[in-house]
Write a protein that holds these residues in place. Sequence first.
Motif, PDB file in Angstrom:
ATOM      1  N   ILE A 186       0.832  -1.210   0.000  1.00 56.85           N
ATOM      2  CA  ILE A 186       0.000   0.000   0.000  1.00 56.85           C
ATOM      3  C   ILE A 186       0.868   1.262   0.000  1.00 56.85           C
ATOM      4  O   ILE A 186       0.389   2.350   0.305  1.00 56.85           O
ATOM      5  CB  ILE A 186      -0.977   0.035   1.195  1.00 56.85           C
ATOM      6  CG1 ILE A 186      -0.227   0.024   2.525  1.00 56.85           C
ATOM      7  CG2 ILE A 186      -1.968  -1.111   1.121  1.00 56.85           C
ATOM      8  CD1 ILE A 186      -1.125   0.272   3.719  1.00 56.85           C
ATOM      9  N   GLU A 187       2.137   1.103  -0.369  1.00 56.49           N
ATOM     10  CA  GLU A 187       3.052   2.252  -0.370  1.00 56.49           C
ATOM     11  C   GLU A 187       2.541   3.392  -1.241  1.00 56.49           C
ATOM     12  O   GLU A 187       2.767   4.568  -0.926  1.00 56.49           O
ATOM     13  CB  GLU A 187       4.449   1.826  -0.845  1.00 56.49           C
ATOM     14  CG  GLU A 187       5.148   0.835   0.069  1.00 56.49           C
ATOM     15  CD  GLU A 187       4.870  -0.608  -0.293  1.00 56.49           C
ATOM     16  OE1 GLU A 187       5.594  -1.478   0.179  1.00 56.49           O
ATOM     17  OE2 GLU A 187       3.913  -0.871  -1.075  1.00 56.49           O
ATOM     18  N   SER A 188       1.863   3.053  -2.325  1.00 55.70           N
ATOM     19  CA  SER A 188       1.396   4.090  -3.258  1.00 55.70           C
ATOM     20  C   SER A 188       0.021   4.641  -2.889  1.00 55.70           C
ATOM     21  O   SER A 188      -0.487   5.556  -3.557  1.00 55.70           O
ATOM     22  CB  SER A 188       1.345   3.528  -4.681  1.00 55.70           C
ATOM     23  OG  SER A 188       0.393   2.475  -4.766  1.00 55.70           O
ATOM     24  N   LYS A 189      -0.582   4.117  -1.855  1.00 58.60           N
ATOM     25  CA  LYS A 189      -1.925   4.554  -1.467  1.00 58.60           C
ATOM     26  C   LYS A 189      -1.849   5.760  -0.525  1.00 58.60           C
ATOM     27  O   LYS A 189      -1.128   5.741   0.471  1.00 58.60           O
ATOM     28  CB  LYS A 189      -2.672   3.406  -0.774  1.00 58.60           C
ATOM     29  CG  LYS A 189      -2.959   2.214  -1.681  1.00 58.60           C
ATOM     30  CD  LYS A 189      -4.001   2.569  -2.718  1.00 58.60           C
ATOM     31  CE  LYS A 189      -4.379   1.390  -3.581  1.00 58.60           C
ATOM     32  NZ  LYS A 189      -5.386   1.741  -4.590  1.00 58.60           N
ATOM     33  N   ASN A 190      -2.611   6.786  -0.853  1.00 62.67           N
ATOM     34  CA  ASN A 190      -2.645   7.971   0.003  1.00 62.67           C
ATOM     35  C   ASN A 190      -3.768   7.930   1.032  1.00 62.67           C
ATOM     36  O   ASN A 190      -3.793   8.753   1.950  1.00 62.67           O
ATOM     37  CB  ASN A 190      -2.789   9.240  -0.844  1.00 62.67           C
ATOM     38  CG  ASN A 190      -1.486   9.636  -1.499  1.00 62.67           C
ATOM     39  OD1 ASN A 190      -0.412   9.443  -0.931  1.00 62.67           O
ATOM     40  ND2 ASN A 190      -1.564  10.181  -2.702  1.00 62.67           N
ATOM     41  N   ASN A 191      -4.700   7.006   0.845  1.00 68.37           N
ATOM     42  CA  ASN A 191      -5.807   6.891   1.802  1.00 68.37           C
ATOM     43  C   ASN A 191      -5.366   6.039   2.993  1.00 68.37           C
ATOM     44  O   ASN A 191      -5.857   4.937   3.239  1.00 68.37           O
ATOM     45  CB  ASN A 191      -7.049   6.291   1.141  1.00 68.37           C
ATOM     46  CG  ASN A 191      -6.789   4.960   0.463  1.00 68.37           C
ATOM     47  OD1 ASN A 191      -5.704   4.718  -0.077  1.00 68.37           O
ATOM     48  ND2 ASN A 191      -7.782   4.089   0.478  1.00 68.37           N
ATOM     49  N   ALA A 192      -4.395   6.578   3.740  1.00 65.80           N
ATOM     50  CA  ALA A 192      -3.836   5.835   4.871  1.00 65.80           C
ATOM     51  C   ALA A 192      -3.464   6.781   6.001  1.00 65.80           C
ATOM     52  O   ALA A 192      -3.047   7.922   5.775  1.00 65.80           O
ATOM     53  CB  ALA A 192      -2.599   5.052   4.423  1.00 65.80           C
ATOM     54  N   ILE A 193      -3.621   6.275   7.222  1.00 69.96           N
ATOM     55  CA  ILE A 193      -3.052   6.911   8.407  1.00 69.96           C
ATOM     56  C   ILE A 193      -2.033   5.930   8.951  1.00 69.96           C
ATOM     57  O   ILE A 193      -2.383   4.807   9.327  1.00 69.96           O
ATOM     58  CB  ILE A 193      -4.123   7.235   9.461  1.00 69.96           C
ATOM     59  CG1 ILE A 193      -5.097   8.288   8.930  1.00 69.96           C
ATOM     60  CG2 ILE A 193      -3.473   7.724  10.750  1.00 69.96           C
ATOM     61  CD1 ILE A 193      -6.200   8.662   9.902  1.00 69.96           C
ATOM     62  N   VAL A 194      -0.778   6.337   8.962  1.00 70.82           N
ATOM     63  CA  VAL A 194       0.312   5.465   9.403  1.00 70.82           C
ATOM     64  C   VAL A 194       0.671   5.814  10.839  1.00 70.82           C
ATOM     65  O   VAL A 194       1.057   6.954  11.133  1.00 70.82           O
ATOM     66  CB  VAL A 194       1.549   5.627   8.495  1.00 70.82           C
ATOM     67  CG1 VAL A 194       2.656   4.658   8.932  1.00 70.82           C
ATOM     68  CG2 VAL A 194       1.186   5.395   7.032  1.00 70.82           C
TER      69      VAL A 194
END
Length: 276
Positions: A186-194
């Motif tokens: 999911i490195e390319s996914k911006n819909n994330a909270i890390v």
Amino acid sequence: MSKIAVIGIVGNSVFLPVARFHEGGETVEASDIHFEPGGKGFNQAVAAKRCGADVSFLAAVGKDVGNDFAEFLDREGIRHTLVAKDKPGAFASIVTDRNGSNRVTVYQGADLSRDDVVSFEGEIASADVLLLNNEVPECVNIEAMRIAGLHGVKCILNPAPARKLDNFILENTFLFTPNEHETLGIESKNNAIVTLGKRGCLIKQSGEIIPACNMGDTIDTTGAGDTFNGVLSAMIADGKTLSEAASIANRIAAIGVTRKYAVSSIPSAEEIKIHK
């Protein structure tokens, strides 16, 4: 009241505090032993409920367990569908060092099936948010997301343990919530909270870092991510922005790490109400 449907595992956990972690084939003596129910979905459901959400929970239970899990969920006010399976239940061993860091080994145990998810459709359909994690078979998450999609329900996936994700999951997840070590695929996914541990969390879409809160000395980080996910999901279901939801989840998770164990460390409903 916002509603959340949670799918995961539930099983028993044993906690063993040590001064330091093992090296090589070394044997290290634990200073105590503690048992409690657990599992990512189980802990997340408890955190969401204590945050004020209406929560339903689906999990498989093994042939080796009694009614303890159901009784715990009943006391919390969580509706539950616990599917009995002819297989041992989930079990986790958590070793925690003097700095509060942990090493977790999980036996996944009894698994849900696609049909079990179909029987849970009514709970998913009436939810504002469906909260998932990778402690269940991928086919379970895919079916749950398919149902959620039919009813316009937002899907939040905590991709832990990390594994390569099916394209259907990648394309139908509203929000991913990995930690720094769980970003596989999911490195390319911006819909994330890390989540970043002591540094707080990163909202990838905006690049905003929500700083961690200091609520006291860190005793045990076990379950902090589960508390964060449960509270975050409850706040998103309640209409909060990602930034607002993450800020609140940070604060509540920060309280939890000042206490021992996992589900036992989740702040009470009264505490959460004060710090929301």
